[in-house]
Design a protein around this motif. Structure first.
Motif, PDB file in Angstrom:
ATOM      1  N   ASP A 211      18.088  16.922  35.689  1.00  0.00           N
ATOM      2  CA  ASP A 211      18.823  17.918  36.484  1.00  0.00           C
ATOM      3  C   ASP A 211      20.040  18.415  35.692  1.00  0.00           C
ATOM      4  N   ASN A 212      19.879  19.575  35.090  1.00  0.00           N
ATOM      5  CA  ASN A 212      20.937  20.075  34.200  1.00  0.00           C
ATOM      6  C   ASN A 212      22.244  20.378  34.941  1.00  0.00           C
ATOM      7  N   LEU A 213      22.132  20.895  36.155  1.00  0.00           N
ATOM      8  CA  LEU A 213      23.364  21.203  36.911  1.00  0.00           C
ATOM      9  C   LEU A 213      24.122  19.925  37.257  1.00  0.00           C
ATOM     10  N   LEU A 214      23.336  18.898  37.585  1.00  0.00           N
ATOM     11  CA  LEU A 214      23.935  17.592  37.904  1.00  0.00           C
ATOM     12  C   LEU A 214      24.660  17.039  36.669  1.00  0.00           C
ATOM     13  N   LYS A 215      24.029  17.177  35.513  1.00  0.00           N
ATOM     14  CA  LYS A 215      24.634  16.683  34.264  1.00  0.00           C
ATOM     15  C   LYS A 215      25.917  17.443  33.934  1.00  0.00           C
ATOM     16  N   LEU A 216      25.887  18.743  34.223  1.00  0.00           N
ATOM     17  CA  LEU A 216      27.069  19.577  33.981  1.00  0.00           C
ATOM     18  C   LEU A 216      28.249  19.069  34.816  1.00  0.00           C
ATOM     19  N   GLU A 217      27.968  18.800  36.080  1.00  0.00           N
ATOM     20  CA  GLU A 217      29.029  18.378  37.000  1.00  0.00           C
ATOM     21  C   GLU A 217      29.507  16.961  36.715  1.00  0.00           C
ATOM     22  N   VAL A 218      28.572  16.084  36.376  1.00  0.00           N
ATOM     23  CA  VAL A 218      28.994  14.694  36.164  1.00  0.00           C
ATOM     24  C   VAL A 218      29.816  14.587  34.876  1.00  0.00           C
ATOM     25  N   ALA A 219      29.558  15.472  33.930  1.00  0.00           N
ATOM     26  CA  ALA A 219      30.358  15.482  32.691  1.00  0.00           C
ATOM     27  C   ALA A 219      31.813  15.840  33.012  1.00  0.00           C
ATOM     28  N   GLU A 220      31.973  16.779  33.946  1.00  0.00           N
ATOM     29  CA  GLU A 220      33.324  17.196  34.337  1.00  0.00           C
ATOM     30  C   GLU A 220      34.069  16.023  35.004  1.00  0.00           C
ATOM     31  N   LEU A 221      33.350  15.318  35.868  1.00  0.00           N
ATOM     32  CA  LEU A 221      33.972  14.170  36.547  1.00  0.00           C
ATOM     33  C   LEU A 221      34.291  13.062  35.550  1.00  0.00           C
ATOM     34  N   LYS A 222      33.397  12.866  34.597  1.00  0.00           N
ATOM     35  CA  LYS A 222      33.635  11.814  33.592  1.00  0.00           C
ATOM     36  C   LYS A 222      34.902  12.124  32.789  1.00  0.00           C
ATOM     37  N   SER A 223      35.050  13.375  32.387  1.00  0.00           N
ATOM     38  CA  SER A 223      36.268  13.754  31.651  1.00  0.00           C
ATOM     39  C   SER A 223      37.508  13.544  32.515  1.00  0.00           C
ATOM     40  N   MET A 224      37.401  13.912  33.785  1.00  0.00           N
ATOM     41  CA  MET A 224      38.557  13.729  34.668  1.00  0.00           C
ATOM     42  C   MET A 224      38.896  12.237  34.783  1.00  0.00           C
ATOM     43  N   PHE A 225      37.865  11.408  34.917  1.00  0.00           N
ATOM     44  CA  PHE A 225      38.062   9.964  35.016  1.00  0.00           C
ATOM     45  C   PHE A 225      38.804   9.432  33.779  1.00  0.00           C
ATOM     46  N   ILE A 226      38.447   9.956  32.627  1.00  0.00           N
ATOM     47  CA  ILE A 226      39.028   9.452  31.375  1.00  0.00           C
ATOM     48  C   ILE A 226      40.423  10.041  31.125  1.00  0.00           C
ATOM     49  N   GLU A 227      40.588  11.321  31.478  1.00  0.00           N
ATOM     50  CA  GLU A 227      41.797  12.032  31.029  1.00  0.00           C
ATOM     51  C   GLU A 227      42.935  12.079  32.040  1.00  0.00           C
ATOM     52  N   ARG A 228      42.618  11.996  33.330  1.00  0.00           N
ATOM     53  CA  ARG A 228      43.639  12.320  34.335  1.00  0.00           C
ATOM     54  C   ARG A 228      44.362  11.095  34.887  1.00  0.00           C
ATOM     55  N   ALA A 229      45.573  10.861  34.433  1.00  0.00           N
ATOM     56  CA  ALA A 229      46.349   9.688  34.867  1.00  0.00           C
ATOM     57  C   ALA A 229      47.168  10.034  36.109  1.00  0.00           C
ATOM     58  N   GLN A 230      46.470  10.298  37.218  1.00  0.00           N
ATOM     59  CA  GLN A 230      47.150  10.816  38.417  1.00  0.00           C
ATOM     60  C   GLN A 230      47.900   9.733  39.193  1.00  0.00           C
ATOM     61  N   ALA A 231      47.293   8.543  39.290  1.00  0.00           N
ATOM     62  CA  ALA A 231      47.912   7.449  40.060  1.00  0.00           C
ATOM     63  C   ALA A 231      47.264   6.129  39.650  1.00  0.00           C
ATOM     64  N   LEU A 232      47.889   5.019  40.044  1.00  0.00           N
ATOM     65  CA  LEU A 232      47.274   3.708  39.781  1.00  0.00           C
ATOM     66  C   LEU A 232      46.098   3.527  40.743  1.00  0.00           C
ATOM     67  N   LEU A 233      44.917   3.389  40.176  1.00  0.00           N
ATOM     68  CA  LEU A 233      43.717   3.207  40.997  1.00  0.00           C
ATOM     69  C   LEU A 233      43.352   1.745  41.102  1.00  0.00           C
ATOM     70  N   HIS A 234      42.714   1.382  42.202  1.00  0.00           N
ATOM     71  CA  HIS A 234      42.074   0.085  42.311  1.00  0.00           C
ATOM     72  C   HIS A 234      40.942   0.035  41.296  1.00  0.00           C
ATOM     73  N   GLY A 235      40.179   1.100  41.228  1.00  0.00           N
ATOM     74  CA  GLY A 235      39.164   1.252  40.190  1.00  0.00           C
ATOM     75  C   GLY A 235      37.770   0.776  40.566  1.00  0.00           C
TER      76      GLY A 235
END
Ligand code: ADP
Ligand code: SR1
Ligand code: MG
Length: 417
Positions: A211-235
């Motif tokens: 599912d190419n659209l799914l891969k497109l979206e999950v890549a965006e979330l993965k980058s956000m997970f790695i790059e965005r230091a918004q708050a201390l998460l439980h994780g």
């Protein structure tokens, strides 16, 4: 016995360890004759022991240098115990009613001693499988998430404090990399660790990988997970990381803690409640069709988001004249602009939560680590039917999350799957 270097403990050597640490011996009233020790770890990573005698009790958690549910072939840093301790202490400071107290930490031994959450506390996931209602769950979890996320974000803090803590938790990189792999990568490719209810879901797992659209979206979330230091998460805020009674809600196991996007925590909790919802048909029988219970889960999902939204924005209003660097009072201190920024912030957070929640649902169906909600449905065909409905909803949510304007729409969409 000397404990000056790391050694894995067992039910016997643990007693020697306790005797060598005065703070722990006295916590157990120095009473060893009637002391019982039991290993109860049912999580994926660590060993957990309950120690109790007639006078007192405590829990000891030890991290060994590998992933327990896979074995020694998957090495994993034992430093995770250090980050779990840091996070337990910080979350405990911000939300003391919902986090067990840490009594002792030994970095050499990768060992934490904490409050024993005594029966009737049980793991929330088990309660959901048993069909038990928890009337205070949404309120308590909304409170925990609002306080831990708000007070560790730039809505409250100066950049100086924030960057100091971000830097500290960057050390938990190995656990973050585990999530990057098992949540955002493996389900979308062939991986030796992936599994699913075969043969029923063979085609469904393949469809995720294609599912190419799914891969497109999950890549965006993965980058956000790695790059965005918004708050201390439980994780790792799934329903296996929460222990409950009718009156008490306790969040355990924050070893994946780091500074990341808030939606990853909120989504983990909501996504796991949605998994619980879809698993219910697997437990329905002549005596209980689980319909009323499914309604309670939907209400809990809706209440959790609404209460979280209310508590989080109330904290924001209360502290809008503080040191938070993100929206300086000199620029944003008028009701009109405050409303505008809050609306935008909360809408983005809602969409992030939907996306991360969906990604967490998908990984639990076609990735390495499954959930007991589905695994305990003995009939594989029945289980696959429940899993497929959850998977289809999650794929749609991940791709179309930005179209949803509120939690009520999500609830009515869940009903349609
Ligand atoms: P892991 O890091 O391996 O996932 P967890 O922290 O989730 O381990 O703990 C595994 C199990 O141990 C939990 O499911 C729960 O049953 C039990 N447990 C953990 N901490 C406590 C506690 N403080 N009080 C009572 N039981 C606990
Ligand atoms: C090998 S993956 C193990 C999983 O268990 C933990 O609870 C985390 O969710 C992790 O992804
Ligand atoms: Mg766990």
């Amino acid at each position: 016995m000397v404990f000056s270097e790391f050694r894995p403990l067992d039910e016997k050597t643990l007693i020697e360890y306790i005797k060598s640490v005065p703070a722990l011996s006295s916590k157990l009233a120095n009473s060893f004759d009637d002391l019982s020790v039991k290993e109860v770890g049912d999580g994926n990573l660590n060993f957990v022991y309950i120690l109790s005698n007639s006078k007192s009790s405590l829990v000891i958690k030890q991290a060994l240098p590998y992933v327990r549910c896979i074995g020694e072939s998957w090495p994993m840093t034992k430093e995770r115990a250090y980050f779990e301790t840091l996070a337990l202490k910080e979350e405990g400071r911000l939300s003391p009613e919902h986090v067990p107290e840490v009594y002792h930490f030994d970095r050499t031994m990768s060992l934490i001693a904490m409050r024993y959450l005594e029966p009737p506390h049980i793991i929330l996931r088990k309660g959901l499988i048993a069909g038990i209602e928890y009337p205070l769950l949404a309120e308590h979890m909304a409170d925990f998430m609002a306080r831990t996320l708000f007070f560790t974000s730039l809505l409250f803090r100066s950049t100086t404090e924030h960057k100091r803590d971000v830097a500290e938790f960057c050390g938990n990189v190995e656990l973050c990399r585990l999530t990057e792999q098992v949540v955002f990568s493996d389900p979308y490719k062939i991986s030796e660790y992936n599994r699913w209810t075969t043969p029923y879901l063979d085609r469904d797992a393949e469809a995720v990988r294609e599912d190419n659209l799914l891969k497109l979206e999950v890549a965006e979330l993965k980058s956000m997970f790695i790059e965005r230091a918004q708050a201390l998460l439980h994780g790792d805020l799934h329903t296996g990381s929460v222990m409950v009674t009718g009156e008490s809600t306790q969040v355990i196991d924050p070893e994946f803690a780091f500074y990341g996007p808030m939606g990853f925590d909120v989504g983990a909790f909501l996504g796991n409640l949605i998994l619980a919802f879809f698993s219910q048909d697997g437990y329905a029988d002549e005596t209980n069709d689980r319909k009323a219970y499914k309604e309670w889960i939907l209400k809990t999902i809706e209440d959790t988001w609404n209460l979280f939204h209310h508590k989080f924005t109330s904290l924001w209003d209360e502290h809008s004249n503080g040191a938070g660097e993100a929206y300086l009072p000199a620029i944003y201190n008028n009701p009109e602009v405050q409303l505008l920024v809050q609306k935008k912030y909360m809408t983005n957070l809602f969409h992030d939560s939907l996306g991360f929640g969906a990604a967490k649902m998908i990984r639990r169906i076609v990735g390495v680590a499954h959930v007991q909600d589905f695994e305990s449905i003995a009939d594989a065909a029945k289980r696959a039917t429940c899993e497929r409905r959850a998977l289809e909803l999650a794929k749609m949510l991940l791709k179309e999350r930005r179209k949803f304007e509120g939690i009520a729409e999500i609830i009515s969409t869940i009903r349609q799957y």
